[in-house]
Design a protein around this motif. Structure first.
Motif, PDB file in Angstrom:
ATOM      1  N   ASN A  48       0.925  -1.055   0.122  1.00 49.66           N
ATOM      2  CA  ASN A  48      -0.045   0.038   0.040  1.00 49.66           C
ATOM      3  C   ASN A  48       0.916   1.170  -0.006  1.00 49.66           C
ATOM      4  N   ASP A  49       0.257   2.571   0.324  1.00 52.70           N
ATOM      5  CA  ASP A  49       0.916   3.544   0.111  1.00 52.70           C
ATOM      6  C   ASP A  49       2.345   3.795   1.179  1.00 52.70           C
ATOM      7  N   VAL A  50       3.509   4.241   0.741  1.00 51.43           N
ATOM      8  CA  VAL A  50       4.663   4.010   1.558  1.00 51.43           C
ATOM      9  C   VAL A  50       5.333   5.330   1.307  1.00 51.43           C
ATOM     10  N   SER A  51       6.176   5.941   2.299  1.00 50.27           N
ATOM     11  CA  SER A  51       6.656   7.200   2.283  1.00 50.27           C
ATOM     12  C   SER A  51       8.286   6.743   2.598  1.00 50.27           C
ATOM     13  N   TRP A  52       9.180   7.482   1.532  1.00 52.16           N
ATOM     14  CA  TRP A  52      10.518   7.424   1.491  1.00 52.16           C
ATOM     15  C   TRP A  52      11.100   8.761   1.890  1.00 52.16           C
ATOM     16  N   THR A  53      12.192   9.253   2.507  1.00 55.68           N
ATOM     17  CA  THR A  53      12.880  10.365   2.398  1.00 55.68           C
ATOM     18  C   THR A  53      14.326   9.951   1.585  1.00 55.68           C
ATOM     19  N   MET A  54      14.389  10.589   0.513  1.00 53.72           N
ATOM     20  CA  MET A  54      15.447  10.199  -0.291  1.00 53.72           C
ATOM     21  C   MET A  54      16.544  11.345  -0.593  1.00 53.72           C
ATOM     22  N   SER A  55      17.632  11.014  -0.530  1.00 53.04           N
ATOM     23  CA  SER A  55      18.623  12.282  -1.036  1.00 53.04           C
ATOM     24  C   SER A  55      19.061  11.806  -2.552  1.00 53.04           C
ATOM     25  N   VAL A  56      18.886  12.878  -3.391  1.00 58.71           N
ATOM     26  CA  VAL A  56      18.932  12.705  -5.022  1.00 58.71           C
ATOM     27  C   VAL A  56      20.108  13.532  -5.206  1.00 58.71           C
ATOM     28  N   VAL A  57      21.012  12.979  -6.212  1.00 61.06           N
ATOM     29  CA  VAL A  57      22.072  13.880  -6.556  1.00 61.06           C
ATOM     30  C   VAL A  57      22.043  13.602  -8.396  1.00 61.06           C
ATOM     31  N   GLN A  58      21.384  14.704  -8.732  1.00 64.13           N
ATOM     32  CA  GLN A  58      21.111  14.877 -10.423  1.00 64.13           C
ATOM     33  C   GLN A  58      22.050  15.467 -10.956  1.00 64.13           C
ATOM     34  N   ASN A  59      23.134  14.944 -11.930  1.00 60.13           N
ATOM     35  CA  ASN A  59      23.978  15.757 -12.625  1.00 60.13           C
ATOM     36  C   ASN A  59      24.806  16.586 -11.673  1.00 60.13           C
TER      37      ASN A  59
END
Length: 705
Positions: free
Chosen positions: A156-167
């Motif tokens: 079912n619905d889940v929440s993450w906190t993510m670190s994103v490094v894009q370019n």
């Protein structure tokens, strides 16, 4: 390391070959050239600490707590008859072992060997996907794929906190996993990145695995092309390690623009579970690498673009995709563009496993006979049934419990309503309509003596026997719960006879209605293990009451009372009383000593099956009956069973059987021995008789004890 033949004696299998493991755990065993079935050919490793682990051989190359858990459970289920329609193949067994090993590595890899095996077994037993796969394997033609047993993606619905490094640009973004579980264990999950929507991903979860889907409505011709290729299989269930070419199309025309031609090759590499940094720690995850090699040509302008991309995803059981990395090169018009993406989960909250389900059941063989009767009892000494049959003017039948064939019968001049067997198996007490009690010698099935019930304190005849119990210390002494045909229930009269003499009568007070039994009518009487003490219960009241009473020289003496409760027991064993909902009471005080529980299931109609083993109903009206066996002392799980009833026998033509009920809506169950259960079911229109007599025999019960 040993190769074992477990086909004859699983507890003491035959060693076919053995070898010592080398550095890193490697081993080599000769081909045994044996005809042993796949499910009976095992590997067993003895560790340096003396503990042992097993696995189904079937080409398997590693032995872990996960393989031990899978083998132990599947072997247990085979013994109790859970796989009647399908001889498990090497592929079936290998898949189950892989799923169990993935669960172990993902959730219990930090535990010691013994603790890990126990944790995996207990976890798997109520996992929805695991049980769905076991039920699938029980079919004659099982479907492919085992489902998401390990919980690689949410339910079912889940929440993450993510670190994103894009370019090279770093952000921290909330990520929501929107999962549609409306199709049961099959579902779609979309990862929605709040600050970087171009990174969003959609996964399809089916029985056979996880696929990556692309948006066909995007303006990007590359995305349109990938969507045209169809969902890309990211991961199979069970996990399959190795290399697979997913797409190899040298000539593709873009459906959205037939002026665009392309060559597409997509290759996937799946690696075993291993450690990865995520969620602020080290977690175990399966690494999936996908390489894209794409060349696109606009046939109108001859403009060409080439794409080389490597995507890596790490899926962790119970945590989902905890890391995503991508590294790509795009060459177009003589210009090369390099793009990178790195995503790492910092936290996650939500459900990755469906609600616990009932463990897959073993089979109870059913002997069944359509017979109009009022009561049936088992004589454990002679292993015979005695049935109060109400046809032909009333008879007592002696029957073989294995076949339900009548061995002998006797008519006593009235319809028998209640029976009781002495503990030595020699006497059968028969309560007749009209208020007579006849004592039969079982060896000859002839009358030894009889007595007539008295009238109640108001002059009304006691003309019905509601229940009887023979004193285990003195087979000439019997308790009779007397009743009247003018009243729906009992009247509170507990009569004690010694031979043919009435020695004590009625309640501790002479007026039964003053004692409360006029409103909470007793339904059962039973002796305790203390000489002269017995229980009187009103289990059909709402609420009901339980009384412990001692027989004094001149009167009854109440010793304990549990009044107006919705959880009631009727029998004492070894100083304890087991209630309907699994409470275990002290038989002297009725204080609660402990409580049987199993996951979130409600326990109903609990009874002691044999000493040390308790039985509770955990089925519901919408499903087949399912009965749970628990260890009486520890409460630990032993098995679940369901009766194999193919045709409902019905000895009452006027009685209707509700569709889908198997005739068990008003079943009365009593324990026999060796795990067998005596069942009187299918209520007559009057409600005073049962129309189907059955004996249930759980397969493999002796192996559980």
């Amino acid at each position: 390391m040993e190769l074992l033949d477990a086909s004859q004696q699983p507890l003491q299998p035959v060693v076919l070959a053995s070898a010592r493991t080398q550095a890193g755990g490697a081993f080599s065993l000769p081909d045994p050239r044996t005809a042993v079935s796949a499910s009976r050919l095992w590997l067993r490793v003895t560790l340096t600490d003396g503990s042992q682990l097993r696995a189904f051989a079937s080409g398997w190359t590693s032995v872990t707590p996960g393989t031990e858990a899978a083998l132990a459970e599947i072997h247990r289920l085979q013994v109790i008859g859970a796989f009647p329609g399908h001889e498990l193949s090497e592929g079936d067994l290998a898949g189950a072992q892989q799923d169990a090993s993935t669960v172990w590595e993902g959730s219990y890899g930090n535990l010691g060997t013994t603790a890990a095996v126990k944790a995996v077994v207990e976890d798997l037993r109520t996992r929805a996907a695991w049980n769905a796969q076991l039920r699938n394997l029980a079919l004659a033609s099982p479907e492919m794929g085992s489902g998401d047993v390990a919980g690689m993606l949410p339910v079912n619905d889940v929440s993450w906190t993510m670190s994103v490094v894009q370019n090279g640009v770093a952000t921290s973004t909330p990520v929501t996993g929107r999962c549609d579980a409306s199709q049961g264990l099959s579902r779609f999950c979309t990862l929605l990145f709040a600050n970087t929507p171009d990174v969003n991903e959609t996964y399809g979860v089916q029985r056979d695995g996880v696929s990556l889907t692309f948006d066909p409505l995007t303006e990007s011709q590359l995305e349109q092309l990938l969507s045209q290729m169809g969902p890309l299989p990211l991961m199979e269930f069970p996990l399959q390690v190795g290399t697979r070419v997913l797409v190899d199309e040298p000539r593709v025309v873009l459906q959205a623009d037939n002026g665009i031609h392309a060559s597409v090759k997509i290759t996937r590499y799946t690696y075993p579970m291993s450690a990865v940094q995520a969620l602020g720690t080290t977690v175990s995850a399966a690494r999936v690498v996908v390489d894209y090699e794409i060349a696109m040509l606009d046939t109108r302008s001859n403009a060409q673009a080439d794409v080389l991309v490597r995507e890596q995803r790490w899926f962790s059981p119970g945590r989902g995709p905890v890391r995503i990395e991508a590294d790509g090169l795009l060459r177009s018009g003589g210009t090369v563009t390099h793009e990178t993406l790195s995503v790492s989960a910092n936290s996650v909250s939500g459900e990755f496993l469906a609600s616990p389900v009932q463990p897959i059941e073993g089979a109870m063989d059913v002997a069944s006979l359509g017979l109009r009767h009022r009561h049936a009892v088992h004589n454990a000494v002679t292993d015979k049934l005695y049935v109060a049959a109400s046809d032909q003017g009333g008879r007592v039948l002696e029957m073989d419990p294995a076949t339900l064939t009548t061995l002998r019968s006797v008519s006593l001049g009235a319809v028998p309503g209640r029976l009781a067997v002495s503990s030595d198996g020699r006497l059968l007490y028969v309560g007749l309509d009209g208020g007579n009690v006849v004592v039969l010698d079982i060896a000859s099935l002839t009358e030894v003596r009889r007595f007539v019930l008295p009238s109640d304190p108001y002059g009304r005849a006691y003309d019905r026997v509601r229940d009887m119990a023979v004193d285990p210390f003195d087979s000439s002494r019997v308790l009779v719960l007397a009743g009247s045909s003018l009243l729906a229930g009992g009247t509170g009269a507990v009569l004690m006879y010694q031979g043919t003499s009435l020695v004590l009568r009625d309640a501790p007070r002479s007026n039964a209605q003053d004692y409360g039994w006029g409103y909470y009518w007793p339904q059962t009487v039973s002796w305790t293990s203390t000489e002269g003490a017995f229980l009187v219960a009103t289990p059909q009241g709402s609420p009901g009451s339980l009384y412990r009473i001692a027989a004094g020289n001149t009167a009854y003496v109440e010793q304990a009372l549990l009044e107006r409760t919705y959880d009631l027991g009727t029998q004492e064993l070894n100083g304890e009383v087991l209630t309907n909902h699994g409470s275990i009471l002290d038989a002297l005080t009725f204080d609660t000593k402990r409580q049987l529980t199993f996951q979130t299931f409600t326990l109903n109609s609990c009874m002691t099956l044999v000493p040390g083993v308790d039985w509770c109903d955990i089925g519901n009206a919408a499903s087949l009956p399912s009965y749970l066996l628990l260890n009486h002392q520890t409460g630990s799980f032993m098995a679940t069973y369901t009766p194999v009833i193919r045709t409902v026998t019905n000895g009452c033509p006027e009685a209707e059987v509700r569709e889908g009920s198997l005739g068990l809506d008003e079943a009365k169950l009593s324990a026999m021995d060796h795990g067998r259960v005596l069942v009187s079911t299918v209520s007559s229109t009057s409600g005073t008789e049962r129309c189907s007599l059955q004996v249930w025999s759980p397969q493999g019960f002796s192996t559980l004890q």
